[in-house]
Design an enzyme around this catalytic site. Structure first.
Site, PDB file in Angstrom:
ATOM      1  N   LYS A   1       0.855  -1.185   0.000  1.00  0.00           N
ATOM      2  CA  LYS A   1       0.000   0.000   0.000  1.00  0.00           C
ATOM      3  C   LYS A   1       0.887   1.229   0.000  1.00  0.00           C
ATOM      4  O   LYS A   1       2.033   1.181   0.479  1.00  0.00           O
ATOM      5  CB  LYS A   1      -0.903   0.024   1.245  1.00  0.00           C
ATOM      6  CG  LYS A   1      -2.202   0.768   1.033  1.00  0.00           C
ATOM      7  CD  LYS A   1      -3.233  -0.075   0.319  1.00  0.00           C
ATOM      8  CE  LYS A   1      -4.523   0.682   0.109  1.00  0.00           C
ATOM      9  NZ  LYS A   1      -5.598  -0.224  -0.330  1.00  0.00           N
TER      10      LYS A   1
HETATM   11  P1  NAD Z   1     -12.764   7.671  -2.647  1.00  0.00           P
HETATM   12  O1  NAD Z   1     -11.744   8.689  -2.325  1.00  0.00           O
HETATM   13  O2  NAD Z   1     -13.201   7.504  -4.054  1.00  0.00           O
HETATM   14  O3  NAD Z   1     -14.072   7.910  -1.754  1.00  0.00           O
HETATM   15  C1  NAD Z   1     -14.024   8.040  -0.369  1.00  0.00           C
HETATM   16  C2  NAD Z   1     -15.378   8.538   0.102  1.00  0.00           C
HETATM   17  O4  NAD Z   1     -15.383   8.554   1.537  1.00  0.00           O
HETATM   18  C3  NAD Z   1     -15.689   9.968  -0.346  1.00  0.00           C
HETATM   19  O5  NAD Z   1     -17.070  10.069  -0.606  1.00  0.00           O
HETATM   20  C4  NAD Z   1     -15.321  10.791   0.883  1.00  0.00           C
HETATM   21  O6  NAD Z   1     -16.005  12.026   0.936  1.00  0.00           O
HETATM   22  C5  NAD Z   1     -15.784   9.849   1.971  1.00  0.00           C
HETATM   23  N1  NAD Z   1     -15.171  10.135   3.270  1.00  0.00           N
HETATM   24  C6  NAD Z   1     -13.894  10.524   3.526  1.00  0.00           C
HETATM   25  N2  NAD Z   1     -13.754  10.720   4.838  1.00  0.00           N
HETATM   26  C7  NAD Z   1     -14.932  10.426   5.412  1.00  0.00           C
HETATM   27  C8  NAD Z   1     -15.420  10.447   6.751  1.00  0.00           C
HETATM   28  N3  NAD Z   1     -14.607  10.782   7.763  1.00  0.00           N
HETATM   29  N4  NAD Z   1     -16.702  10.093   6.956  1.00  0.00           N
HETATM   30  C9  NAD Z   1     -17.492   9.735   5.935  1.00  0.00           C
HETATM   31  N5  NAD Z   1     -17.107   9.708   4.649  1.00  0.00           N
HETATM   32  C10 NAD Z   1     -15.839  10.056   4.411  1.00  0.00           C
HETATM   33  O7  NAD Z   1     -12.186   6.277  -2.059  1.00  0.00           O
HETATM   34  P2  NAD Z   1     -12.596   4.810  -2.499  1.00  0.00           P
HETATM   35  O8  NAD Z   1     -11.632   4.349  -3.534  1.00  0.00           O
HETATM   36  O9  NAD Z   1     -14.061   4.738  -2.747  1.00  0.00           O
HETATM   37  O10 NAD Z   1     -12.233   3.985  -1.173  1.00  0.00           O
HETATM   38  C11 NAD Z   1     -13.149   3.852  -0.097  1.00  0.00           C
HETATM   39  C12 NAD Z   1     -12.746   2.658   0.759  1.00  0.00           C
HETATM   40  O11 NAD Z   1     -12.739   1.473  -0.049  1.00  0.00           O
HETATM   41  C13 NAD Z   1     -11.347   2.719   1.376  1.00  0.00           C
HETATM   42  O12 NAD Z   1     -11.364   2.044   2.608  1.00  0.00           O
HETATM   43  C14 NAD Z   1     -10.503   1.950   0.382  1.00  0.00           C
HETATM   44  O13 NAD Z   1      -9.306   1.460   0.961  1.00  0.00           O
HETATM   45  C15 NAD Z   1     -11.465   0.837   0.024  1.00  0.00           C
HETATM   46  N6  NAD Z   1     -11.200   0.153  -1.241  1.00  0.00           N
HETATM   47  C16 NAD Z   1     -11.110   0.835  -2.409  1.00  0.00           C
HETATM   48  C17 NAD Z   1     -10.901   0.143  -3.594  1.00  0.00           C
HETATM   49  C18 NAD Z   1     -10.861   0.828  -4.935  1.00  0.00           C
HETATM   50  O14 NAD Z   1     -10.819   0.130  -5.937  1.00  0.00           O
HETATM   51  N7  NAD Z   1     -10.922   2.137  -5.012  1.00  0.00           N
HETATM   52  C19 NAD Z   1     -10.751  -1.249  -3.569  1.00  0.00           C
HETATM   53  C20 NAD Z   1     -10.867  -1.924  -2.356  1.00  0.00           C
HETATM   54  C21 NAD Z   1     -11.099  -1.215  -1.195  1.00  0.00           C
END
Ligand code: NAD
Length: 424
Positions: free
Chosen positions: A113
């Protein structure tokens, strides 16, 4: 007797949480001492400083990390996070979970990561580009299609992956699309990658609701985080006929018991940038959203949002962990004692993203590209297989579903390390 002499470099609540999960799983499968510590702790980490010239002419130096947790089972794989609260301990925990996830779903990868301490919303487009390119430039000797392959995570996206791929390619002197995944399609990105994580979450929710004999058309869903994972999960579940009653971002949430029109919410977000004041629903706080009465709760933002204080108050039937590490060890214990909430643990639930990243990497290495339907059919087949293996492990050993998933993922990494010898 194994004895780890590990400094406090990664010390943080989230790293301790990942270690505690590991210890429980290692105990459950009686992992030999000789292999424990080297399976548990990250293989290596890099910390870099990243000077960026701002549009006002000043220079800001940012700090970035890459933690390669496991490189014994293939190139390490994992996203890069841009967020103001990033710490090296958080990155290490996320890297550990990537190792178990890739192993659980049978991908030929290790786990890694990356992260930069920055609020990307505070940067102009050109500053963001400079920061992204500089991160890749500093990491260029540690990353590569057969070494370590990044992808998007919180605060990063396709465009950033495109800049990073271009910087790496310029360095090596030829186009090298397989160095990162989650790129724009024009640069070798895969069809279906953008929606892969959310589509996978929604698919597994549908499968587990079938097991629970709950028709998805009668299901209500609350989703915390409306970024890549949250919004794509919402779209896919809406497509299956579920009713999305609450969504949120870092500014707070919106709630409508009659159902939120997800396409309208996305269109609103396009120009307003935040969900606040979306008029298709009433305001709700992120904390209250988690405690809503609903069929499915999907945390899809950051770690440790479900803890000992709110775990007793959850009113969902199924907790689908779109985010990595959303449930603390204490909350896990409470939910297990309650016994009335099914959990799809993160390493299984959000594995659709890395599965389609793997497809993207394969397509890049072979220069042979697949259609979207082919990608999704293959994705769902791999998710079915992973779900079956987790459910079988759960039945066989009477484990919680999280313990079942972690023991499978950890055992395969440990076995490979044991077979290779002490060095890798
Ligand atoms: P992103 O940046 O696209 O979206 C994150 C979202 O969370 C946004 O809407 C943001 O406003 C919101 N957010 C941030 N801080 C917050 C808070 N304190 N309270 C509530 N909402 C909050 O990120 P993403 O890629 O959607 O990732 C989200 C989660 O999924 C993370 O834990 C990431 O590790 C996990 N994840 C992502 C992927 C991927 O392919 N992008 C794959 C597996 C897991």
């Amino acid at each position: 007797m194994s004895k780890a002499i590990i400094s406090s470099l990664y010390d943080s609540d989230v790293f301790k949480m990942a270690c505690r999960q590991f210890d429980q799983a290692a105990d459950a499968i009686s992992l030999p001492d000789a292999i424990r510590d080297r399976t548990k702790y990250p293989r290596r980490c890099m910390a870099v400083t990243l000077p960026v010239r701002r549009i006002d002419g000043s220079v800001t130096v940012f700090e970035g990390y890459r933690v390669q947790h496991n490189v014994s089972t293939g190139p390490s794989k994992g996203g890069i996070r841009f967020h103001q609260d990033v710490t090296i301990g958080e990155v290490a925990a996320l890297a550990m979970w990537m190792s178990w996830k890739c192993s659980l779903v049978g991908l030929p990868y290790g786990g890694a990561k990356g992260g930069v301490i920055v609020d990307p919303k505070q940067l102009s487009e050109s500053e963001l580009e400079h920061l992204s390119r500089r991160y890749m430039q500093e990491m260029v000797n540690f990353l590569g299609p057969h070494t370590d392959v990044p992808a998007p995570d919180v605060g990063t996206n396709e465009k950033i992956m495109g800049w990073m791929m271009d910087t790496y390619s310029t360095h090596v002197g030829h186009l090298s699309p397989a160095v990162v995944t989650g790129k724009p399609i024009a640069l070798g990105g895969s069809q279906g990658r953008r929606e892969a994580t959310g589509a996978g979450v929604a698919y597994l929710v549908k499968k587990y609701l079938e097991d629970m004999k709950i028709p998805i058309t009668k299901a209500t869903v609350a989703i915390q985080g409306f970024g890549n994972v949250g919004s794509e999960t919402a779209l896919a579940l809406e497509g299956y006929g579920a009713k999305i009653i609450a969504i949120s971002d870092y500014t707070g949430g919106v709630y409508n018991p009659k159902g939120i029109n997800i396409k309208k919410a996305l269109a609103y977000l396009q120009y307003a940038k935040v969900l606040k004041d979306f008029d298709g629903a009433e305001p709700i706080s992120n904390e209250a959203l988690l405690e809503l009465k609903c069929t499915v709760l999907v945390p899809a933002a950051l770690e440790r949002v479900i803890h000992d204080k709110n775990a007793p108050k959850l009113k969902c039937r199924l907790l689908a962990e779109g985010a990595n590490g959303p449930t603390t060890n204490a909350a896990d214990k409470i939910l297990e004692q309650r016994g009335d909430i099914e959990i799809i643990p993160d390493v299984l639930c959000n594995s659709g993203g890395v599965i389609v990243s793997y497809f993207e990497w394969l397509q890049n290495l072979s220069s042979f590209y697949w259609g979207r339907d082919e990608v999704l059919v293959k994705l769902f087949a791999m998710l079915d297989k992973a779900k079956e293996s987790v459910d079988a492990q759960q039945r066989k050993f009477k484990f919680s579903r999280r313990l079942a998933a972690l023991t499978l993922g950890i055992a395969r990494v440990a076995e490979a390390k044991g077979a290779r010898g002490l060095f890798p």
